[in-house]
Structures are given as structure tokens and as C-alpha cells.
Enzyme design. Structure first.
Site, PDB file in Angstrom:
ATOM      1  N   GLN A   1      46.385  81.399  44.727  1.00 47.26           N
ATOM      2  CA  GLN A   1      46.365  81.635  43.271  1.00 47.26           C
ATOM      3  C   GLN A   1      45.623  80.513  42.537  1.00 47.26           C
ATOM      4  O   GLN A   1      44.894  80.757  41.582  1.00 47.26           O
ATOM      5  CB  GLN A   1      47.795  81.741  42.714  1.00 47.26           C
TER       6      GLN A   1
ATOM      7  N   HIS B   1      55.471  83.055  39.692  1.00 50.00           N
ATOM      8  CA  HIS B   1      56.626  83.697  40.335  1.00 50.00           C
ATOM      9  C   HIS B   1      57.859  83.035  39.721  1.00 50.00           C
ATOM     10  O   HIS B   1      57.850  81.838  39.444  1.00 50.00           O
ATOM     11  CB  HIS B   1      56.561  83.499  41.844  1.00 50.00           C
TER      12      HIS B   1
HETATM   13  P1  NAD Z   1      49.248  78.582  48.513  1.00 45.96           P
HETATM   14  O1  NAD Z   1      50.163  78.240  49.618  1.00 45.96           O
HETATM   15  O2  NAD Z   1      48.081  79.454  48.779  1.00 45.96           O
HETATM   16  O3  NAD Z   1      48.599  77.289  47.858  1.00 45.96           O
HETATM   17  C1  NAD Z   1      49.293  76.155  47.562  1.00 45.96           C
HETATM   18  C2  NAD Z   1      48.382  74.999  47.215  1.00 45.96           C
HETATM   19  O4  NAD Z   1      49.227  73.910  46.906  1.00 45.96           O
HETATM   20  C3  NAD Z   1      47.464  74.563  48.334  1.00 45.96           C
HETATM   21  O5  NAD Z   1      46.240  74.151  47.775  1.00 45.96           O
HETATM   22  C4  NAD Z   1      48.214  73.366  48.933  1.00 45.96           C
HETATM   23  O6  NAD Z   1      47.346  72.451  49.534  1.00 45.96           O
HETATM   24  C5  NAD Z   1      48.847  72.778  47.686  1.00 45.96           C
HETATM   25  N1  NAD Z   1      50.048  71.989  47.954  1.00 45.96           N
HETATM   26  C6  NAD Z   1      50.991  72.196  48.893  1.00 45.96           C
HETATM   27  N2  NAD Z   1      51.969  71.262  48.772  1.00 45.96           N
HETATM   28  C7  NAD Z   1      51.624  70.459  47.739  1.00 45.96           C
HETATM   29  C8  NAD Z   1      52.209  69.321  47.110  1.00 45.96           C
HETATM   30  N3  NAD Z   1      53.352  68.810  47.556  1.00 45.96           N
HETATM   31  N4  NAD Z   1      51.567  68.770  46.057  1.00 45.96           N
HETATM   32  C9  NAD Z   1      50.410  69.253  45.616  1.00 45.96           C
HETATM   33  N5  NAD Z   1      49.809  70.326  46.159  1.00 45.96           N
HETATM   34  C10 NAD Z   1      50.405  70.915  47.215  1.00 45.96           C
HETATM   35  O7  NAD Z   1      50.160  79.150  47.320  1.00 45.96           O
HETATM   36  P2  NAD Z   1      50.016  80.553  46.590  1.00 45.96           P
HETATM   37  O8  NAD Z   1      50.259  81.648  47.570  1.00 45.96           O
HETATM   38  O9  NAD Z   1      48.781  80.562  45.769  1.00 45.96           O
HETATM   39  O10 NAD Z   1      51.297  80.515  45.644  1.00 45.96           O
HETATM   40  C11 NAD Z   1      51.312  79.799  44.433  1.00 45.96           C
HETATM   41  C12 NAD Z   1      52.274  80.462  43.480  1.00 45.96           C
HETATM   42  O11 NAD Z   1      51.795  81.759  43.169  1.00 45.96           O
HETATM   43  C13 NAD Z   1      53.675  80.646  44.058  1.00 45.96           C
HETATM   44  O12 NAD Z   1      54.602  80.476  43.009  1.00 45.96           O
HETATM   45  C14 NAD Z   1      53.659  82.092  44.521  1.00 45.96           C
HETATM   46  O13 NAD Z   1      54.940  82.676  44.548  1.00 45.96           O
HETATM   47  C15 NAD Z   1      52.789  82.716  43.452  1.00 45.96           C
HETATM   48  N6  NAD Z   1      52.125  83.968  43.791  1.00 45.96           N
HETATM   49  C16 NAD Z   1      51.396  84.068  44.953  1.00 45.96           C
HETATM   50  C17 NAD Z   1      50.730  85.248  45.235  1.00 45.96           C
HETATM   51  C18 NAD Z   1      49.880  85.396  46.478  1.00 45.96           C
HETATM   52  O14 NAD Z   1      49.419  86.488  46.722  1.00 45.96           O
HETATM   53  N7  NAD Z   1      49.617  84.361  47.251  1.00 45.96           N
HETATM   54  C19 NAD Z   1      50.809  86.347  44.343  1.00 45.96           C
HETATM   55  C20 NAD Z   1      51.532  86.195  43.151  1.00 45.96           C
HETATM   56  C21 NAD Z   1      52.182  85.007  42.907  1.00 45.96           C
END
Ligand code: NAD
Ligand code: MG
Length: 331
Positions: free
Chosen positions: A25, A104
Site C-alpha cells: 500500500q 485497516h
Molecule cells: P507491507 O507488508 O506490504 O509493507 C510494509 C512496509 O513497512 C514495508 O515497506 C516494510 O519494509 C515496512 N516496515 C516493516 N516494519 C517496519 C518498521 N518497524 N518500521 C518501519 N517500516 C517497517 O504492508 P501492506 O500490505 O501494504 O499493509 C499496510 C497496511 O495496509 C496494513 O494496515 C494493511 O492491513 C493495509 N491493507 C493492505 C492491503 C494489501 O492488499 N496489502 C489492502 C488493504 C489494506
């Protein structure tokens, strides 16, 4: 009927958006916001492997604690497990009146992240993975999103969420109003009862019933797993009736007479129990305790689930199908 918005005033985003995380995201929101004329700074922890990609995209980048300084909106686009820890890291630097934005509702709804009264707490949650959010935006379309307001300190929190949704392209597809409670509880229920838990157990039960009945595992795999995608595609395009229109009358008669015997009142009773566990916070407490313990049970269950005949047979058959496709000469 749900309230669906298509418009948002992007000019409300006159300040900086701090996008914490550059994963699925995070990269999509950061790039779409930038392309909509919004100032963006990405917040990454020290040594993040995403840093090169952020710099290559020409976006400003700092640590989360730095990025949130002077930000109008702080977007938590990190894995849900780390939100409470990262919130603690940045809390002291939040600009007065800045808005916290989530994709979320879990952490806010279950009280793992609680913002002081002076901050708006909003949700813009695209209903699709990040690479689709980015790709459709670039193509001039958008991914639908649900939007919500948990805390309206400014009196303008809904308009701010709509502005952000419009800036990432969600307005083009529709922004559905919901609440943090509804988004969180329906999301958990959907993935437990239907999308992940329900479907995987249905596949496994069907496969194992055929194999125990003396049928070949390979045939059972195609019947209970491989073909599911074809059926789901038809359902996605035309609903249940559309799918039934495409299959044979024999399949339709079997579906309508036997389906309710498989997913019977006992299954529905169990679904109600799952929903009650979600609503009471029981599931959340169990999962939070598991996260706090370093997720040992998840690791064990994941190992067990991978180590079964369905998975072994599937791995072989999928490799075979890939090889066959690769061997077909280009037309
Ligand atoms: P992701 O796992 O793809 O990405 C997370 C990012 O955060 C990565 O760049 C990672 O390196 C970084 N990260 C991890 N730990 C960290 C820390 N301690 N400090 C700083 N950065 C850190 O996550 P995502 O799937 O994009 O999810 C993000 C949000 O979006 C969540 O709340 C999820 O529920 C929501 N969401 C995701 C989707 C989806 O399809 N992936 C859809 C809707 C909502
Ligand atoms: Mg979901």
C-alpha cells in the site's frame, strides 16, 4: 443503501503527507498522492531495503520520527503488527492537529493505537492490493476504497478522508462510507469464515474425501482446487446466477440440491460463533497475545498446513502445467 462518494477536494491536502512504510500500500499511496500534486515524505526505518526504490522514485525519505514532523496527515502503511511500536516512536513528533490515517481498522478498533483527542483518526482502505491501486491509477482508473472516521477533532475529518481517497484514485471507482468497527469486524469475518479459512478447509475436505474414497489424488486436486478459480471467475463476473448459467444443468441441479447440505445449519452456527468472538474482542486478544509471544503457534500451524498431501500433489501438478505452457511454441 451504503453512501458512496466519488468526489474529494484534493486541495484540502495543502500540507505534507508522511507515508510510513513503502510496501504494497505504501508505494501506491505515495506515488499516487505525488502524481495528484500532494507533497509526500516517506518514513522508513534505518536500513530499510525499500530505501533505494523510494529514492529512485524521487520521493523525499526520512525516518518515521522525522517524516511525521510538520505532516498534515500521517499514513500508517506498515504491517499491522508493528503499528503500536511505530506509533510510540513517532507520537512525540506529531504536529498539533495532524490526522492519523489507516488502511485497516484493527489497531484503532481494538485500542492498540489511541491518538490524543486533538488528532483526526481516519481510514482510507483500498479494496485491492497496492500494485493494483498504483496500476489502475496510472491507467486513469481507480481502486474502490472504504472510508471511515473514528475521531473527528477538526470537524472536517470526513472531507479529509475523501480528499485523500480522491488523490489516490479511489474516487474514480467509489468510496464507501463505513466505520472502523464495521471494516475491522467484516474483514476478520470474511477472511476467517469465507475467503481464507472457509475456502481452504472446503478444498481440503473435498480433496481428502475423494482420496479416502480411493480416487487418484491428481484427479481430486484438479476437481477440488484447480477448477475453483474458473468457477470463482464466473461468479465474480456474473454473480451466482451467472455461474449457474454457464455450468451444465447437471452441475446446477447438484449445486442447488447438495450445496445447502454441505454448508448446513451447523456451519452457519459456527459462523455465528466466529462473529461473536470477533465482536467480543476474543479473537483480537488471542492474536495479540500470539504476536507478543513472537507467533510460535502461527509458525507451527503454517508448517503443519504446508506438510499435507494436497500441497505436495499441487506443487507437482502446478510445475507440470507451467512446463507445458512454456513448451508451447509462440504463435
Ligand atoms: P507491507 O507488508 O506490504 O509493507 C510494509 C512496509 O513497512 C514495508 O515497506 C516494510 O519494509 C515496512 N516496515 C516493516 N516494519 C517496519 C518498521 N518497524 N518500521 C518501519 N517500516 C517497517 O504492508 P501492506 O500490505 O501494504 O499493509 C499496510 C497496511 O495496509 C496494513 O494496515 C494493511 O492491513 C493495509 N491493507 C493492505 C492491503 C494489501 O492488499 N496489502 C489492502 C488493504 C489494506
Ligand atoms: Mg480483507
Amino acid at each position: 443503501m451504503a453512501t458512496i462518494h466519488h468526489e474529494g477536494n484534493v486541495e484540502l491536502l495543502s500540507g505534507k503527507v508522511a507515508v510510513l512504510g513503502y510496501g504494497s500500500q505504501g508505494h501506491a499511496h505515495a506515488l499516487n498522492l505525488r502524481d495528484s500534486g500532494v507533497e509526500v515524505e516517506v518514513g522508513l526505518r534505518e536500513g530499510s531495503p525499500s530505501r533505494a526504490a523510494v529514492e529512485e522514485a524521487g520521493l523525499a525519505v526520512g525516518t518515521p520520527a522525522d517524516a511525521v514532523r510538520d505532516a498534515q496527515i500521517v499514513s500508517f502503511l506498515l504491517p499491522d503488527q508493528v503499528h503500536p511500536r511505530v506509533y510510540e516512536e513517532v507520537a512525540a513528533n506529531l504536529a498539533p492537529g495532524s490526522a492519523l490515517l489507516f488502511a485497516h481498522g484493527f489497531n484503532v478498533h481494538y485500542g492498540r493505537v489511541t491518538a490524543p483527542a486533538g488528532h483526526d483518526v481516519i481510514m482510507v482502505a483500498p479494496k485491492g492490493p497496492g500494485h493494483i491501486v498504483r496500476r489502475l491509477f496510472e491507467e486513469g482508473f481507480g481502486t474502490p476504497a472504504v472510508i471511515a472516521v473514528e475521531q473527528d477533532a477538526s470537524g472536517n475529518a470526513l472531507n479529509l478522508a475523501l480528499a485523500y481517497g480522491a488523490a489516490i484514485g479511489a474516487g474514480r471507482a467509489g468510496m464507501i462510507e463505513t466505520t472502523f468497527a464495521e471494516e475491522t469486524e467484516t474483514d476478520l469475518f470474511g477472511e476467517q469464515a469465507v475467503l481464507c479459512g472457509g475456502v481452504t478447509e472446503l478444498i481440503r475436505a473435498g480433496f481428502e474425501t475423494l482420496v479416502e474414497g480411493g480416487y487418484q489424488p491428481e484427479v481430486a486436486y484438479y476437481e477440488c482446487l484447480h477448477e475453483l478459480k474458473l468457477i470463482v471467475d464466473l461468479i465474480w463476473e456474473g454473480g451466482l446466477s451467472g455461474m449457474r448459467h454457464s455450468v451444465s444443468d447437471t452441475a446446477e441441479f447438484g449445486d442447488l440440491t447438495r450445496g445447502p447440505r454441505v454448508i448446513d445449519y451447523l456451519v452457519r452456527e459456527q459462523m455465528k460463533v466466529l462473529l461473536e468472538e470477533i465482536q467480543s474482542g476474543g479473537f483480537a486478544r488471542e492474536w495479540i497475545a500470539e504476536m507478543d509471544a513472537g507467533e510460535p503457534r502461527l509458525a507451527e500451524l503454517r508448517q503443519q498446513a504446508g506438510d499435507q498431501e494436497l500441497e505436495r500433489v499441487g506443487k507437482e501438478l502446478r510445475a507440470l502445467m507451467r512446463r507445458e505452457r512454456a513448451e508451447v511454441p509462440a504463435a
